[in-house]
Design an enzyme around this catalytic site. Structure first.
Site, PDB file in Angstrom:
ATOM      1  N   HIS A  17      -6.138   2.390  -0.568  1.00 22.64           N
ATOM      2  CA  HIS A  17      -7.390   2.972  -0.080  1.00 22.64           C
ATOM      3  C   HIS A  17      -7.161   4.306   0.612  1.00 22.64           C
ATOM      4  O   HIS A  17      -7.873   5.273   0.370  1.00 22.64           O
ATOM      5  CB  HIS A  17      -8.080   2.010   0.905  1.00 22.64           C
ATOM      6  CG  HIS A  17      -8.955   1.006   0.227  1.00 22.64           C
ATOM      7  ND1 HIS A  17     -10.327   1.036   0.299  1.00 22.64           N
ATOM      8  CD2 HIS A  17      -8.641  -0.051  -0.563  1.00 22.64           C
ATOM      9  CE1 HIS A  17     -10.824   0.036  -0.413  1.00 22.64           C
ATOM     10  NE2 HIS A  17      -9.827  -0.636  -0.939  1.00 22.64           N
ATOM     11  N   ASP A 113     -13.874   5.666   4.549  1.00 24.18           N
ATOM     12  CA  ASP A 113     -13.803   4.676   3.485  1.00 24.18           C
ATOM     13  C   ASP A 113     -15.129   3.914   3.485  1.00 24.18           C
ATOM     14  O   ASP A 113     -15.648   3.555   4.539  1.00 24.18           O
ATOM     15  CB  ASP A 113     -12.639   3.709   3.747  1.00 24.18           C
ATOM     16  CG  ASP A 113     -12.361   2.821   2.550  1.00 24.18           C
ATOM     17  OD1 ASP A 113     -13.220   1.964   2.234  1.00 24.18           O
ATOM     18  OD2 ASP A 113     -11.307   2.969   1.917  1.00 24.18           O
TER      19      ASP A 113
END
Length: 447
Positions: A17, A113
């Site tokens: 990520h 994110d």
């Protein structure tokens, strides 16, 4: 240098990520030199991401990961995710205040994110834009956006477990409920990650823009649908083509080994990403298939997993196989000797494969991997999903031979090459991803 703008970047430090988020931030930092980017991430994740080539206007900042302080963490990957989410958003709030104090500049935008849904509330309180970054493909985002409809469709079938085609979701007609990320189905025993993703779906419509490391042309129907759902739906990738990675040292000798073979499209490259090791019986089936087919192979495999391989496998295959604990994946896939990629079907791996025109053999494990693998086989036609979703000797032999020796394999190679052309056009100066990137600079206040 006196910076005019301060962007807070909030990372999710698990799996792959944080790396694509940093790749995006590096592109933004190069285009907006008078903006300061505070990249807030766990210490362990930051340590793997930052090196001597960091930009002057990107500052790495460590945030508490929720693990007990002062003692090494020994729990599982999923336990670590749970602890981190428990510590949020308080840990991020503290890191932001510190970043503002040290720079003397208030945060003017939060780029985060997408999993970190609470960032939307943080941005709202500050009166600044919230720009969530979805690190996976648009198909998986679409599956989450349609969670309510999917759950209703399943409840309307007589057997809840029955597979149901998702014909009601634009662009996912070939997908069934069995291909979906398990986090969609909260049930009675929801994991912290499932709860987080469902909260994300509720919050995303409040975002100023949703950004993806993908390109519109891979799924035009999904793109059109999601553009109707968000104020700015911006595909700005693939970043591997928009800003190619710097050359890395070939410390494990993979590239020189590939070069020594001198046979285009002859090697099978195998890697299951940073988190996964297949179960022992499947490792054995994969090994038996490799021994039977005898295609040259390069396998990126963790040291502890090598101990689980069948006795004598390493010795019996060292004349045509190479095994390493770490491999420079983008450079390996770009090598002309590589003809197939055996993968878990993670989005970054798929993008790297497209960028290098290498067809895939997918064995998905969790998250969006099943859905990605279904798209690889049935929507994009650039690879195959292993039979039954698990490695068996016969099923794996069939996949290897299909990709390496048949007309169908050649057709997949042709399809992936066409998809690469579309990706290259997207990141060209007048392409869709480049235009979306310019829009993103505008949204964050850097234009």
């Amino acid at each position: 240098m006196a910076f005019k703008l301060h962007i807070g970047v909030l990372a999710f430090p698990f799996g792959t990520h944080a790396a694509p988020l940093l790749a995006l931030v590096r592109r933004l930092a190069a285009s907006a030199p008078d903006a300061l980017f505070s990249f807030i991430n766990s210490a362990a994740s930051n340590a793997t991401l930052f090196n001597a080539t960091a930009f002057d206007n990107i500052r790495a900042r460590d945030v508490w990961d929720g693990a007990p302080r002062g003692e090494p963490f020994t729990g599982s990957h999923f336990e670590a995710v749970g602890l981190f989410l428990e510590a949020s958003p308080g840990n991020f709030e503290m890191a932001i205040r510190e970043a503002e104090r040290e720079s003397g500049l208030e945060i003017g935008c939060l780029l985060t994110d997408a999993f970190l849904w609470f960032s939307g509330d943080m941005a709202e309180k500050r009166g600044v834009p919230w720009v969530p970054f979805w690190t996976a493909a648009s198909c998986s985002l679409s599956s989450h956006v349609y969670t309510d409809q999917i759950v209703r469709a399943i409840e309307s079938t007589e057997k809840a477990k029955q597979e149901k085609a998702l014909s009601f979701i634009p662009g996912l007609e070939m997908v069934t409920t069995a291909d979906l990320p398990p986090e969609i189905f909260l049930g009675n025993n929801a994991s912290p990650l499932a709860i987080t993703i469902n909260k994300m779906v509720e919050h995303l419509p409040k975002s100023t823009a949703v950004v993806l490391n993908s390109f519109e042309e891979i799924d035009p129907i999904i793109t059109k649908d999601l553009k109707s759902k968000f104020p700015n739906f911006l595909n700005v990738g693939p970043s591997i083509l928009a800003s190619p990675a710097a050359a890395i040292s070939d410390e494990t000798g993979c590239l020189s080994w590939l070069g020594g073979l001198n046979r285009p499209n002859s090697v099978v490259y195998i890697s299951f990403g940073t988190v996964i090791t297949p179960p022992e019986n499947e490792l054995a089936a994969l090994c038996e298939a490799l021994e039977t087919c005898r295609f040259p192979f390069l396998w990126s495999i963790k040291d502890h997993a090598v101990k689980s391989l069948p006795n004598g496998f390493v010795d019996r295959t060292n004349s045509f196989g190479k095994m390493v604990a770490w491999a420079p994946q983008p450079q390996i896939l770009a090598h002309e000797s590589v003809g197939a990629f055996v993968t878990h079907g993670g989005w970054n791996s798929i993008l790297e494969s497209i960028a290098s025109c290498v067809p895939l053999i997918c064995r998905p494990f969790f998250g969006d991997q099943k859905l990605n693998s279904r798209m690889v086989q049935d929507s994009w036609g650039i690879g195959v999903l292993v039979e039954g979703g698990v490695f068996t000797k016969s099923g794996t032999i069939e996949c290897l031979k299909e990709l390496m020796t048949t007309e169908k394999g050649a057709k997949m190679r042709e399809n992936v090459s066409l998809l690469r052309k579309k990706a290259v056009a997207a990141v060209d100066s007048q392409g869709s991803s480049s235009k979306n990137f310019d829009k993103l600079l505008e949204v964050i206040g850097a234009r």
